[in-house]
Design a protein around this motif. Structure first.
Motif, PDB file in Angstrom:
ATOM      1  N   SER B 237      -7.546 -13.006  -3.711  1.00 59.19           N
ATOM      2  CA  SER B 237      -6.490 -13.169  -4.708  1.00 59.19           C
ATOM      3  C   SER B 237      -5.407 -14.140  -4.251  1.00 59.19           C
ATOM      4  N   THR B 238      -5.362 -14.506  -2.981  1.00 64.66           N
ATOM      5  CA  THR B 238      -4.385 -15.514  -2.554  1.00 64.66           C
ATOM      6  C   THR B 238      -5.103 -16.788  -2.108  1.00 64.66           C
ATOM      7  N   GLN B 239      -6.277 -16.977  -2.686  1.00 67.06           N
ATOM      8  CA  GLN B 239      -7.042 -18.163  -2.323  1.00 67.06           C
ATOM      9  C   GLN B 239      -6.539 -19.358  -3.117  1.00 67.06           C
ATOM     10  N   MET B 240      -6.092 -20.402  -2.407  1.00 58.61           N
ATOM     11  CA  MET B 240      -5.586 -21.569  -3.127  1.00 58.61           C
ATOM     12  C   MET B 240      -6.720 -22.565  -3.356  1.00 58.61           C
ATOM     13  N   LEU B 241      -6.398 -23.612  -4.144  1.00 58.25           N
ATOM     14  CA  LEU B 241      -7.458 -24.515  -4.591  1.00 58.25           C
ATOM     15  C   LEU B 241      -8.257 -25.150  -3.460  1.00 58.25           C
ATOM     16  N   ALA B 242      -7.535 -25.656  -2.456  1.00 60.09           N
ATOM     17  CA  ALA B 242      -8.235 -26.362  -1.388  1.00 60.09           C
ATOM     18  C   ALA B 242      -9.216 -25.424  -0.702  1.00 60.09           C
ATOM     19  N   MET B 243      -8.801 -24.167  -0.519  1.00 64.07           N
ATOM     20  CA  MET B 243      -9.674 -23.212   0.146  1.00 64.07           C
ATOM     21  C   MET B 243     -10.863 -22.853  -0.743  1.00 64.07           C
ATOM     22  N   ASN B 244     -10.600 -22.732  -2.025  1.00 63.96           N
ATOM     23  CA  ASN B 244     -11.693 -22.445  -2.951  1.00 63.96           C
ATOM     24  C   ASN B 244     -12.753 -23.547  -2.878  1.00 63.96           C
TER      25      ASN B 244
END
Lengths: 432, 287
Positions: B237-244
């Motif tokens: 739920s705290t995954q940001m775009l770059a990490m996704n």
């Protein structure tokens, strides 16, 4: 005029700089056979280097270069970039059926190697395809409920008597009622933050019984989730009696491996943790005495298989088939020497501190010394093991789908029924 | 003229060359891969048209990351700029301590994002917990175990790191304001707030343009801090775009879909930051 000379000079300089950066860094000088090893096990980095040095002394024509990149996903990504950059290693690691398919273009057939006949039953299945063997098992590892013998004694519980889920539940309740006199914060430490502990290791107990082995799991298009209820009980037991940082179950999601093993368990603040023999080093690093006094309880799946622990091979050695014959021969010889020669065996046991996945480690000085490894060998000898099948889950499914859902379940944002449905759906989608 | 041209290319050439090599070519390759089914390893690559893009729009995780990243960017752009500007005002007031303070405020910016993340993870989970247990404030316990604390944890971390950097930009702008104007306003009887509002703000406007651009793009692209502080958890739920995008490429072995996401990501950031620069440039005052 001067200006012109200067600008030409600047151009040439810039061009040279940019070209040298792209130039190859191959060493042309040595006529030795260069074997590049790219491996993932950080804990054994020094031991492996020692082994390489010993081997090089005996085989002066071979030069072994070892590079280590830390476990899990980082290794997979690093290996891909290594290959993409053209600096392909000669020896590298693969994990299981999915890795074997992904890397199939690069893998050398190892089925004619001498060590093959000494492998334990089933250990080669995950890297076998069309009767060809593409990997050599690293070692064996196992996990279960590690417990503190001293605390069990004080609480008057006989760990030998714990054979079923009901026994375990009783022991946990008994420990919970005596928390204060034992100086415990709680019975368990449950690291829901580490999705590999929940999504891979914990779920493996149910899925290894559903699928039987890793190949079946890998080939399964659908997930039945036969033992969902028993798995829920095992999860709830751990979560309900676990240390919660702010008293609420949701905060289990901030407990990580080091809090679980190094802080809570090693300091005697919890009695039981779900971990494997790799945790021995962490515990011993903090409290030698405690480390000598721990044991492993089975991970009981109620009504299915209650007295066993999961034991498996975490990674395999593979050889790059694109390398020259010379390099491939040297690579095979090195691995053979390491796992089957007397010197090599001594290293594997006493320096790597491995539980070997090959037979023939019978001599007295070749018995593992740490308490957890001994426990795992005991379970293996009694035949009370179940296989590891999580290498056969769809890529990242275990950690990023199931593990993440377990976090939501623990936080109360998802019911168990929803979790089961979602697990089935995401599995089927990934296998489409 | 000819001599000039040689000189021009002498200096610009290497930069253009490097830029092409490091930015343009990988970008083009990336766009190409976004139309293929590449898994990152195999050498047989199939062209599959817009399938990956369709996949992206069906991906709920990507949408969730997008929303989370946008919220995070809004919060952090506001806090970072306010803190940065306040710090700049503080250290340009001629205090004795101001040089020491500048160094202190700037320092966090020199620490790498990964390490910062781990430091703050320790502070949030251990130091906050100890403080909470000692004082009985239960909101200090269990940080990073849910989405809200993860979100604010990231904002606090990012503000702590970047405010000092923006402070430097704002200091430069503040020091460029002619003293005569300030003096004149004093004589005219303007109070401190009026001075800030009518003289300082309009004159540091170019610095705002730059700072907004920097914070916007940096917050959108955040990766290391996200990885080391929350790892995207709990439950992604705290995954940001770059990490996704990274996870799609290297965990799920979906290089093609990841590239499609990256292309979309690139277009969105480009669009947002360019329009921001355009809008804030329009209102700038020429001296």
């Amino acid at each position: 005029m001067k200006k012109k000379v200067f600008s030409v000079f600047a151009c040439v300089l810039a061009l040279m700089l940019s070209l040298t950066a792209c130039g190859s860094s191959k060493d042309t000088a040595s006529d030795k056979v260069n074997v590049d090893v790219f491996q993932f096990k950080v804990e054994t980095k020094d031991a492996l280097e020692k082994a390489a040095n010993m081997y090089m002394e005996k085989n002066p024509n071979v030069k072994i270069n070892i590079q280590t990149v830390g476990g899990g996903d980082d290794y997979g990504a690093a290996l891909k970039s290594k290959f993409a950059s053209g600096e392909e290693p000669a020896i590298f690691n693969i994990g299981g059926p999915q890795d074997m398919i992904d890397w199939s273009e690069k893998l050398e057939d190892l089925s004619t190697e001498t060590w093959v006949s000494q492998a334990y039953d089933g250990t080669l299945a995950p890297v076998t395809k069309d009767e060809k063997i593409y990997g050599m098992p690293f070692n064996q590892e196992g996990y279960g409920f590690i417990y503190n013998k001293e605390l069990f004694k004080k609480a008057g519980i006989d760990p030998e008597s714990i054979k079923t889920f009901a026994d375990l539940e009783k022991a946990v309740k008994s420990l919970d009622s005596k928390k204060e006199e034992l100086g415990l914060k709680s019975v368990f430490a449950f690291p829901a933050k580490e999705t590999w502990v929940t999504g891979l290791h914990l779920s493996n107990v149910a899925f290894s019984n559903e699928f039987g082995n890793v190949t079946n799991a890998f080939n399964a298009k659908e997930l039945e989730f036969k033992y969902a209820d028993s798995l829920k009980k095992l999860l709830d037991l751990q979560a309900d009696y676990a240390y919660m940082p702010d008293g609420k179950k949701a905060s289990l999601n901030s407990v990580d491996y080091s809090t679980q093993v190094e802080e809570l368990f090693s300091l005697g603040q919890v009695a039981i943790i779900q971990q494997g023999n790799w945790a021995y080093g962490s515990v011993a690093g903090i409290d030698e005495e405690l480390a000598a006094n721990i044991g492993m309880l089975p991970m009981p799946l109620e009504g299915v298989k209650e007295d066993s622990i999961p034991v498996g091979v975490p990674m395999y050695w593979s050889i790059n088939n694109a390398k020259s014959e010379e390099i491939k021969t040297a690579s095979k010889d090195f691995l053979n020497w390491l796992y089957t020669s007397d010197e090599g065996k001594d290293l594997v046991i006493n320096e790597f501190k491995f539980i070997p996945a090959l037979k023939g480690y019978d001599a007295d000085n070749l018995q593992p010394k740490d308490t957890l490894a001994k426990e795992i060998i005991r379970y293996s000898n009694e035949g009370k093991t179940m296989p590891w099948v999580f290498m056969g889950y769809p890529s990242a499914w275990g950690m990023d789908n199931l593990g993440a859902d377990i976090q939501q379940y623990v936080a109360g944002d998802m019911t168990w029924e929803q979790l089961v449905e979602d697990a089935k759906a995401t599995w089927a989608k990934a296998r489409k | 003229m000819k001599k000039n041209r040689l000189e021009f290319w002498g200096f610009v050439g290497p930069a253009v060359f490097a830029f092409t090599l490091i930015v343009v070519i990988p970008l083009l390759f990336g766009i190409y891969y976004s139309f293929t089914d590449w898994n990152g390893i195999s050498s047989n690559i199939k062209f599959i048209g817009f399938e990956n893009y369709m996949e992206v729009f069906k991906d709920e995780g990507f949408l969730k990351s997008f929303i989370f990243t946008t919220k995070f960017t809004i919060a952090s752009v506001i806090t970072i700029n306010i803190i940065g500007f306040s710090l700049a005002l503080l250290v340009t007031r001629g205090l004795k301590m101001s040089n020491v303070l500048r160094t202190i405020f700037f320092m966090p910016n020199l620490i790498g994002g990964l390490i910062l993340g781990f430091i703050w993870q320790f502070i949030f989970t251990k130091a906050f917990a100890a403080l909470g247990e000692a004082t009985g404030h239960s909101w200090l316990l269990g940080w990073l175990s849910n989405t809200e604390t993860g979100f604010w944890g990231l904002v606090i971390l990012m503000s702590w790191q970047m405010s000092g950097y923006l402070m430097i930009i704002y200091i430069a702008a503040l020091q460029n304001i002619p003293q005569e104007l300030i003096e004149a306003s004093r004589i005219d009887g303007a109070n401190a707030w009026q001075r800030v509002k009518h003289i300082v703000f309009p004159l540091v406007r170019p610095a705002f343009t730059v700072s907004l651009f920097l914070t916007l793009s940096n917050s959108f692209k955040l990766y290391d801090q996200n990885l080391s502080l929350t790892g995207g958890g709990p439950a992604n739920s705290t995954q940001m775009l770059a990490m996704n995008i990274y996870n799609t490429a290297f965990k799920f072995n979906n290089m093609g879909v990841a590239q499609a996401k990256a292309v979309i990501f690139f277009l969105v950031i480009g669009g947002i930051t360019l329009s921001q620069v355009y809008i804030s440039k329009k209102g700038e005052v020429e001296m």
